[in-house]
Design a protein around this motif. Structure first.
Motif, PDB file in Angstrom:
ATOM      1  N   ASN A  86       1.669  -1.424  -3.539  1.00  0.00           N
ATOM      2  CA  ASN A  86       2.356  -0.262  -2.979  1.00  0.00           C
ATOM      3  C   ASN A  86       3.856  -0.479  -2.986  1.00  0.00           C
ATOM      4  OD1 ASN A  86       0.100   1.430  -1.805  1.00  0.00           O
ATOM      5  ND2 ASN A  86      -0.319  -0.531  -0.841  1.00  0.00           N
ATOM      6  N   ASP A  90       5.557   4.432  -0.805  1.00  0.00           N
ATOM      7  CA  ASP A  90       4.137   4.759  -0.627  1.00  0.00           C
ATOM      8  C   ASP A  90       3.670   4.537   0.803  1.00  0.00           C
ATOM      9  OD1 ASP A  90       3.965   5.262  -3.372  1.00  0.00           O
ATOM     10  OD2 ASP A  90       3.342   3.209  -3.818  1.00  0.00           O
ATOM     11  N   LYS A  95       0.195   8.974   7.549  1.00  0.00           N
ATOM     12  CA  LYS A  95      -0.688   9.667   6.591  1.00  0.00           C
ATOM     13  C   LYS A  95      -0.756   8.884   5.274  1.00  0.00           C
ATOM     14  CE  LYS A  95      -1.445  14.153   4.477  1.00  0.00           C
ATOM     15  NZ  LYS A  95      -1.001  15.533   4.348  1.00  0.00           N
ATOM     16  N   ASP A  96       0.399   8.381   4.806  1.00  0.00           N
ATOM     17  CA  ASP A  96       0.419   7.580   3.583  1.00  0.00           C
ATOM     18  C   ASP A  96      -0.407   6.311   3.764  1.00  0.00           C
ATOM     19  OD1 ASP A  96       2.199   9.390   2.416  1.00  0.00           O
ATOM     20  OD2 ASP A  96       3.971   8.173   2.889  1.00  0.00           O
ATOM     21  N   TRP A 100      -3.775   5.068   1.541  1.00  0.00           N
ATOM     22  CA  TRP A 100      -3.894   3.852   0.749  1.00  0.00           C
ATOM     23  C   TRP A 100      -4.936   2.901   1.306  1.00  0.00           C
ATOM     24  CZ3 TRP A 100      -2.873   5.193  -3.664  1.00  0.00           C
ATOM     25  CH2 TRP A 100      -1.797   6.027  -3.966  1.00  0.00           C
TER      26      TRP A 100
END
Length: 112
Positions: A86, A90, A95-96, A100
């Motif tokens: 990442n 990222d 939420k990100d 992931w």
């Protein structure tokens, strides 16, 4: 070293994502800071799989001239590590992070 503000807000978040179908019913149970690593404990609400751990190394690795952070977990089917690199962009929001963590979870679950 990577420091994510409000990292503990991810606890209780559902990993359900339309394009990651195996994440349905999974939630983030816990987050631990151990040395240079965040460890995300995730649970399957159905109880079929029990749980899993996904780790995010906080020390960057330079790849292709950019800082990258290694997110990884053991594949539950073959025991091999699954790694997702990442970039900092990222990991900007909770939420990100959920996305992931869900992506790595999708990759470690046994195929049906």
């Amino acid at each position: 070293m990577l420091k994510i503000r409000n990292i503990y807000k991810i606890i209780g978040e559902e990993l359900d994502c339309k394009w990651l179908p195996n994440t349905k019913g999974w939630i983030v149970r816990s987050v631990e800071e151990v040395g240079d690593t965040y460890i995300f404990g995730v649970d399957d609400k159905s109880g079929k799989w029990g749980g899993a751990e996904i780790q995010l190394r906080r020390e960057p690795v330079i790849r292709e001239g950019e800082r990258n952070y290694e997110m990884w977990a053991w594949n539950l089917e073959n025991g091999k590590p699954v790694i997702k690199w990442n970039k900092l962009k990222d990991l900007r929001t909770i939420k990100d992070g959920v996305l992931w963590v869900g992506y790595v979870l999708e990759k470690i679950l046994p195929t049906k």
